[in-house]
Design a protein around this motif. Structure first.
Motif, mmCIF file in Angstrom:
data_model
loop_
_atom_site.group_PDB
_atom_site.id
_atom_site.type_symbol
_atom_site.label_atom_id
_atom_site.label_comp_id
_atom_site.label_asym_id
_atom_site.label_seq_id
_atom_site.Cartn_x
_atom_site.Cartn_y
_atom_site.Cartn_z
ATOM 1 N N VAL A 140 -5.827 -6.501 12.413
ATOM 2 C CA VAL A 140 -4.630 -6.868 11.919
ATOM 3 C C VAL A 140 -4.081 -5.900 10.726
ATOM 4 O O VAL A 140 -2.987 -5.723 10.385
ATOM 5 N N THR A 141 -5.245 -5.978 9.801
ATOM 6 C CA THR A 141 -5.208 -5.253 8.603
ATOM 7 C C THR A 141 -4.751 -3.616 8.955
ATOM 8 O O THR A 141 -3.867 -3.085 8.342
ATOM 9 N N GLU A 142 -5.437 -3.067 9.876
ATOM 10 C CA GLU A 142 -4.834 -1.558 10.161
ATOM 11 C C GLU A 142 -3.543 -1.624 10.874
ATOM 12 O O GLU A 142 -2.934 -0.823 10.610
ATOM 13 N N ALA A 143 -3.363 -2.485 11.636
ATOM 14 C CA ALA A 143 -2.108 -2.532 12.104
ATOM 15 C C ALA A 143 -0.833 -2.476 10.958
ATOM 16 O O ALA A 143 0.244 -2.124 10.997
ATOM 17 N N THR A 144 -1.101 -3.667 10.047
ATOM 18 C CA THR A 144 -0.148 -3.720 9.060
ATOM 19 C C THR A 144 0.025 -2.313 8.002
ATOM 20 O O THR A 144 1.117 -2.077 7.653
ATOM 21 N N GLU A 145 -1.363 -1.728 7.755
ATOM 22 C CA GLU A 145 -1.163 -0.402 7.108
ATOM 23 C C GLU A 145 -0.416 0.461 7.773
ATOM 24 O O GLU A 145 0.503 1.253 7.118
ATOM 25 N N TYR A 146 -0.624 0.598 9.097
ATOM 26 C CA TYR A 146 0.133 1.612 9.971
ATOM 27 C C TYR A 146 1.615 1.238 9.975
ATOM 28 O O TYR A 146 2.518 2.308 9.827
ATOM 29 N N MET A 147 2.043 -0.081 10.214
ATOM 30 C CA MET A 147 3.293 -0.243 10.057
ATOM 31 C C MET A 147 4.269 -0.145 8.680
ATOM 32 O O MET A 147 5.208 0.363 8.739
ATOM 33 N N LEU A 148 3.373 -0.452 7.660
ATOM 34 C CA LEU A 148 4.095 -0.204 6.457
ATOM 35 C C LEU A 148 4.125 1.338 5.958
ATOM 36 O O LEU A 148 4.903 1.578 5.378
ATOM 37 N N GLU A 149 3.149 2.108 6.515
ATOM 38 C CA GLU A 149 3.214 3.662 6.285
ATOM 39 C C GLU A 149 4.453 4.199 7.025
ATOM 40 O O GLU A 149 5.057 4.862 6.401
ATOM 41 N N SER A 150 4.480 3.716 8.456
ATOM 42 C CA SER A 150 5.800 4.266 9.062
ATOM 43 C C SER A 150 7.019 3.866 8.338
ATOM 44 O O SER A 150 8.269 4.621 8.311
ATOM 45 N N LEU A 151 7.092 2.765 7.893
ATOM 46 C CA LEU A 151 8.572 2.146 7.388
ATOM 47 C C LEU A 151 8.648 2.671 5.801
ATOM 48 O O LEU A 151 9.789 2.463 5.329
ATOM 49 N N GLN A 152 7.321 3.074 5.213
ATOM 50 C CA GLN A 152 7.418 3.603 3.856
ATOM 51 C C GLN A 152 8.014 2.605 2.850
ATOM 52 O O GLN A 152 8.854 2.715 2.404
ATOM 53 N N SER A 153 7.420 1.537 2.976
ATOM 54 C CA SER A 153 7.986 0.243 2.311
ATOM 55 C C SER A 153 6.935 -0.545 1.754
ATOM 56 O O SER A 153 5.900 -0.475 2.439
ATOM 57 N N ASP A 154 7.064 -1.307 0.691
ATOM 58 C CA ASP A 154 6.143 -2.235 0.079
ATOM 59 C C ASP A 154 4.610 -1.624 -0.157
ATOM 60 O O ASP A 154 3.711 -1.675 0.598
ATOM 61 N N ALA A 155 4.967 -0.855 -0.835
ATOM 62 C CA ALA A 155 3.537 -0.103 -1.378
ATOM 63 C C ALA A 155 2.452 -1.235 -1.937
ATOM 64 O O ALA A 155 1.337 -0.641 -1.636
ATOM 65 N N MET A 156 2.619 -2.180 -2.613
ATOM 66 C CA MET A 156 1.789 -3.070 -3.079
ATOM 67 C C MET A 156 1.169 -3.791 -1.773
ATOM 68 O O MET A 156 -0.171 -3.988 -1.939
ATOM 69 N N ALA A 157 1.700 -4.123 -0.752
ATOM 70 C CA ALA A 157 1.124 -4.705 0.547
ATOM 71 C C ALA A 157 0.354 -3.788 0.884
ATOM 72 O O ALA A 157 -0.737 -4.322 1.338
ATOM 73 N N LEU A 158 0.740 -2.404 1.001
ATOM 74 C CA LEU A 158 -0.057 -1.270 1.537
ATOM 75 C C LEU A 158 -1.619 -1.188 0.653
ATOM 76 O O LEU A 158 -2.535 -0.925 1.189
ATOM 77 N N LYS A 159 -1.403 -1.506 -0.523
ATOM 78 C CA LYS A 159 -2.392 -1.214 -1.481
ATOM 79 C C LYS A 159 -3.433 -2.421 -1.093
ATOM 80 O O LYS A 159 -4.683 -2.196 -1.090
#
Length: 386
Positions: free
Chosen positions: A269-288
């Motif tokens: 789930v964590t990796e899926a979240t990272e890839y989704m946020l990366e593709s959307l290029q949003s919410d850098a704090m959640a990605l961090k």
């Protein structure tokens, strides 16, 4: 494959500025698992896991269990998971002490072969757990078909097929990985990156996990319905006792697949979240935050590869007794062999006396052997049913 995905994550994280680390003057998140502390957890899990897998292999190699289908899956898992744990422990140790790059760049064969084997075992484990779950599902829901479908030969063929498929899915490691700028990295390719993400999230994670979850839910519901039915319509004879015993020996195997789902899903789930946020290029704090939590979830993830033996021992008294008796009989055999080797030879006498002594010794040895075999067989458990 794991190192490739970690490299992608680290590259994304380098683009986030240090200002995004601070919220209201405090670090976010408030803890980080890294360095030698992280390595200590990895080494403990790897050591206990390898020992447990060896004991699981010994237990499932018993003559009363090795003919059953599920013992094939558990032995195959023991070998695959042990390889993965040893590779991860070696890799993280070298990475902590800054020697990983040197190891990977020793030769292009090391670079390609190491990552190929590691990626194959990462892919193989969840699919083997799915095969074990499917075996239990058939035995419980379709008991009349288990003698045709849940056999040792079919289990061996299925494990071989899953292993070959896992290797084929990760052959990309042998093609695109190379040594560039003193690093073992894949050549930059957008399609390759998308394929790695697709494989990690769908083929290695969500697809087998969803199937494991659904099969376990149906199997547990079916067992509960069967137990309720037996409570309402109890019959005399041994058939009901046999059925209840089958359920008790099925539950530890269901627990293996359930705990596999629980330990594998957080990092996925964590990796899926990272890839989704990366593709959307949003919410850098959640990605961090997801990136900081990855080591913790990776520790939980690795528990899956060394927990099977401990689940069997904790959930079934029959497996505990079977292992104890197997080790006891093995100890008796070694002791009898060593005492026989230390026994002094009889002086040579006449041919008639030598013949009589030899015959009497053979009779004694046969009687002793038969008594010991009777002791082991009488105290042994019957084979846990399919």
């Amino acid at each position: 494959m794991n190192e490739t995905l970690r490299f992608i994550n680290d590259t994304v994280m380098e683009e986030i500025t240090d200002k995004e680390d601070v919220v209201g003057g405090n670090r976010w998140p408030y803890f980080r698992l890294e360095g030698k502390t992280y390595l200590t957890f990895i080494l403990i899990i790897a050591s206990l896991g390898v020992v447990g897998n060896v004991m699981s292999f010994i237990l499932m190699s018993d003559e009363k269990l090795r003919l059953l289908a599920y013992s094939v899956y558990l032995r195959w898992l023991a070998v695959s998971d042990s390889m993965l744990l040893m590779m991860v422990a070696t890799e993280d140790t070298l990475d902590t002490y800054r020697y990983l790059g040197r190891f990977h760049t020793l030769h292009v064969t090391v670079c390609k072969g190491w990552n190929f084997i590691e990626a194959t075992t990462y892919t193989l484990s969840p699919w083997l757990v799915l095969a074990l779950t499917l075996d239990r599902f058939v035995c419980v829901v379709f008991p009349l078909s288990r003698h045709k479908l849940c056999t040792k030969s079919k289990a061996f063929k299925l494990c071989s097929t899953v292993t070959l498929m896992s290797a084929a899915l990760n052959v990309v490691s042998l093609i695109y990985l190379d040594i560039e700028d003193d690093e073992c990295t894949p050549s930059f390719n957008l399609h390759l990156t998308r394929y790695l993400i697709f494989q990690q999230l769908l083929k290695n994670a969500f697809l087998p996990y969803v199937a494991i979850l659904i099969l376990n839910i149906v199997t547990v519901i079916w067992i509960r319905r069967s137990a309720s039915f037996r409570q309402q319509f109890k019959r005399s004879g041994g058939s009901e006792a046999t059925k209840e015993r089958q359920d008790k020996n099925t539950l530890p195997l269901i627990l293996i697949s359930v705990f596999a789902f629980v330990t594998l899903i957080p990092r996925t789930v964590t990796e899926a979240t990272e890839y989704m946020l990366e593709s959307l290029q949003s919410d850098a704090m959640a990605l961090k935050l997801a990136n900081h939590l990855w080591p913790l979830f990776n520790v939980i993830y690795l528990v899956n590869f060394g927990q099977n033996f401990f689940i069997l021992m904790a959930s079934s008294s029959e497996y505990r007794q079977l292992l104890g008796q197997k080790l006891t009989c093995h100890h008796k055999d070694n002791r009898n062999t060593s005492s026989a080797q230390r026994k002094p030879s009889t002086p040579r006498t006449s041919s008639t006396q030598f013949s009589d002594i030899s015959v009497s010794k053979m009779v004694d040895i046969r009687s002793v052997t038969s008594r010991e075999t009777t002791v082991c067989s009488d105290s042994s458990l019957t084979s846990p049913p399919v």
